[in-house]
Design an enzyme around this catalytic site. Structure first.
Site, PDB file in Angstrom:
ATOM      1  N   ARG A   1       0.930  -0.888   0.004  1.00  0.00           N
ATOM      2  CA  ARG A   1      -0.349  -0.353  -0.146  1.00  0.00           C
ATOM      3  C   ARG A   1       1.276   1.251   0.213  1.00  0.00           C
ATOM      4  O   ARG A   1       0.775   2.652  -1.011  1.00  0.00           O
ATOM      5  CB  ARG A   1      -1.105  -0.278   0.704  1.00  0.00           C
ATOM      6  CG  ARG A   1      -2.306  -0.967   1.044  1.00  0.00           C
ATOM      7  CD  ARG A   1      -2.764  -1.007   2.556  1.00  0.00           C
ATOM      8  NE  ARG A   1      -3.737   0.430   1.938  1.00  0.00           N
ATOM      9  CZ  ARG A   1      -4.763   0.646   3.217  1.00  0.00           C
ATOM     10  NH1 ARG A   1      -4.894  -0.369   4.809  1.00  0.00           N
ATOM     11  NH2 ARG A   1      -5.048   1.594   3.373  1.00  0.00           N
TER      12      ARG A   1
ATOM     13  N   GLY B   1     -10.246   4.146   6.016  1.00  0.00           N
ATOM     14  CA  GLY B   1      -9.036   5.170   6.114  1.00  0.00           C
ATOM     15  C   GLY B   1      -7.961   5.759   5.515  1.00  0.00           C
ATOM     16  O   GLY B   1      -8.886   6.042   4.621  1.00  0.00           O
ATOM     17  N   GLU B   2      -6.881   5.259   5.896  1.00  0.00           N
ATOM     18  CA  GLU B   2      -6.198   6.736   4.775  1.00  0.00           C
ATOM     19  C   GLU B   2      -5.914   8.510   5.557  1.00  0.00           C
ATOM     20  O   GLU B   2      -5.120   8.854   4.350  1.00  0.00           O
ATOM     21  CB  GLU B   2      -5.982   5.887   3.660  1.00  0.00           C
ATOM     22  CG  GLU B   2      -6.265   5.214   3.019  1.00  0.00           C
ATOM     23  CD  GLU B   2      -6.036   4.183   1.752  1.00  0.00           C
ATOM     24  OE1 GLU B   2      -6.407   5.981   0.985  1.00  0.00           O
ATOM     25  OE2 GLU B   2      -5.658   3.601   0.287  1.00  0.00           O
ATOM     26  N   GLY B   3      -7.534   8.216   5.717  1.00  0.00           N
ATOM     27  CA  GLY B   3      -7.719   9.531   5.565  1.00  0.00           C
ATOM     28  C   GLY B   3      -8.663  10.786   4.608  1.00  0.00           C
ATOM     29  O   GLY B   3      -8.937  11.474   4.520  1.00  0.00           O
TER      30      GLY B   3
END
Length: 351
Positions: free
Chosen positions: A86, A317-319
């Protein structure tokens, strides 16, 4: 010698600018309150930024990457190699948050604070590895105290760098295997909830693996014996992750500088609650972007009396949820700043 920088006082939003923004809202050519939460968040930003005319640009997005040792308990469909892959996708600009950051015109960086395994140098990726993944929190502390403090300091330093570049809004995100398990454990420990109340599907668990996840989180809660009197830093060290600690440090630093911070999903909200528990004034500087599909998220939000901008059933997730909410926040500012006033229109809405 430990640097307890996180104990330094936070700033407070300026109420005079809140009042000025509220007065402007009362004069705009629309019924008062008709734009709902858009009005409230514009006024909130005005107080945070010490201006009657708030704006969010430039936005800086920092995503912290780390793995959790609890994945060794077989409670995640994700794995350590996936985190590294990722990160490579992030570097190539192909992740959801990479695309959203470009769309929103935001500055973006990924900081590796604790992914397992070795990573080659990559464009847009900062290697600030404290350790390669935490220990499994089921029967030991996830991090040693010095590791927790180092991760918090990395979050502080990234906020400092954003601030020095002229950032007006900081957005935190996270990736890593086992993150929702850690967030669930933190929520249960901080809020006095049971494991089955906070554990969700995370990266897409089937019923058997979800049941194992609940069992392992319950074991961890029994092992650590955390109570309402347990210091939040001890809770973070026992059950948290390096990317969570980095966000805790980042949120605290935003409050110390007077920089608004956007909170993403369940992992970010767990970090936000710990930051608020460490220093309550931090709460004044947090804007909550969206409601995650993870069951731990709503009790975390309720504990901070948060009213997120969106509810899209996101759990990536990830923002990513926060980056989507940037569009709403930007429109709130534009409406507040650019809409005509009743005086300019030479009529009274109430007539």
């Amino acid at each position: 010698m430990t640097d307890y920088w996180f104990e330094q006082a936070s700033k407070s939003p300026k109420q005079i600018f809140r009042q000025q923004a509220e007065a402007r809202q009362a004069c705009l050519a629309k019924p008062l309150g008709s734009l709902g939460e858009l009005e409230k968040v514009a006024v909130l930003l005005a107080a945070m930024q010490s201006t009657a005319r708030p704006a969010i640009d430039p936005v800086h997005i920092t995503v912290f990457a780390a793995d959790h040792g609890v994945i060794d308990e077989g409670i995640s469909s994700s794995h350590e190699k996936l985190t590294r892959e990722r990160i490579r996708i992030f570097s190539r600009g192909g992740a959801a948050i990479s695309i959203l950051a470009r769309t929103q015109g935001a500055r973006f960086e990924l900081v590796n604070v604790g992914a397992r395994g070795q990573l080659e140098p990559m464009q847009g990726v900062l290697n600030r590895v404290v350790r390669q993944g935490t220990a499994s929190f089921v029967d030991q502390v996830a991090m040693q105290e010095d590791e927790c403090f180092k991760a918090m300091a990395i979050g502080r330093d990234r906020v400092d760098a954003a601030w020095e570049s002229g950032c007006r809004l900081w957005l935190a995100g996270d990736i890593g295997s086992g993150a929702t398990s850690a967030a669930a454990a933190l929520a249960a420990a901080c809020l006095g909830l049971k494991a089955e109340q906070v554990c969700g599907a995370g990266s897409g668990l089937d019923e058997d693996v979800l049941a194992l996840k609940v069992a392992r989180v319950a074991e961890a809660l029994r092992y650590h014996q955390i109570t309402s009197a347990t210091a939040p830093l001890k809770v973070l060290q026992s059950l948290g992750g390096l990317e969570i600690a980095a966000q805790v440090g980042g949120f605290i630093r935003c409050a110390q500088l007077g920089l608004p911070a956007m909170v993403d999903g369940v992992v970010g909200s767990a970090a936000a609650l710990l930051a608020v528990r460490i220093q309550p004034a931090v709460r004044q500087w947090l804007i909550f972007s969206h409601v995650s599909a993870e069951p731990a998220h709503e009790p975390l939000l309720a504990a901070m009396e948060a009213r997120p901008l969106l509810n899209l059933n996101i759990r990536l997730g990830e923002g990513s949820g926060a980056a989507i909410a940037l569009g709403v926040l930007r429109q709130a500012c534009l409406l507040h700043n650019d809409m005509a006033t009743v005086e300019e229109m030479e009529w009274d809405w109430a007539e």
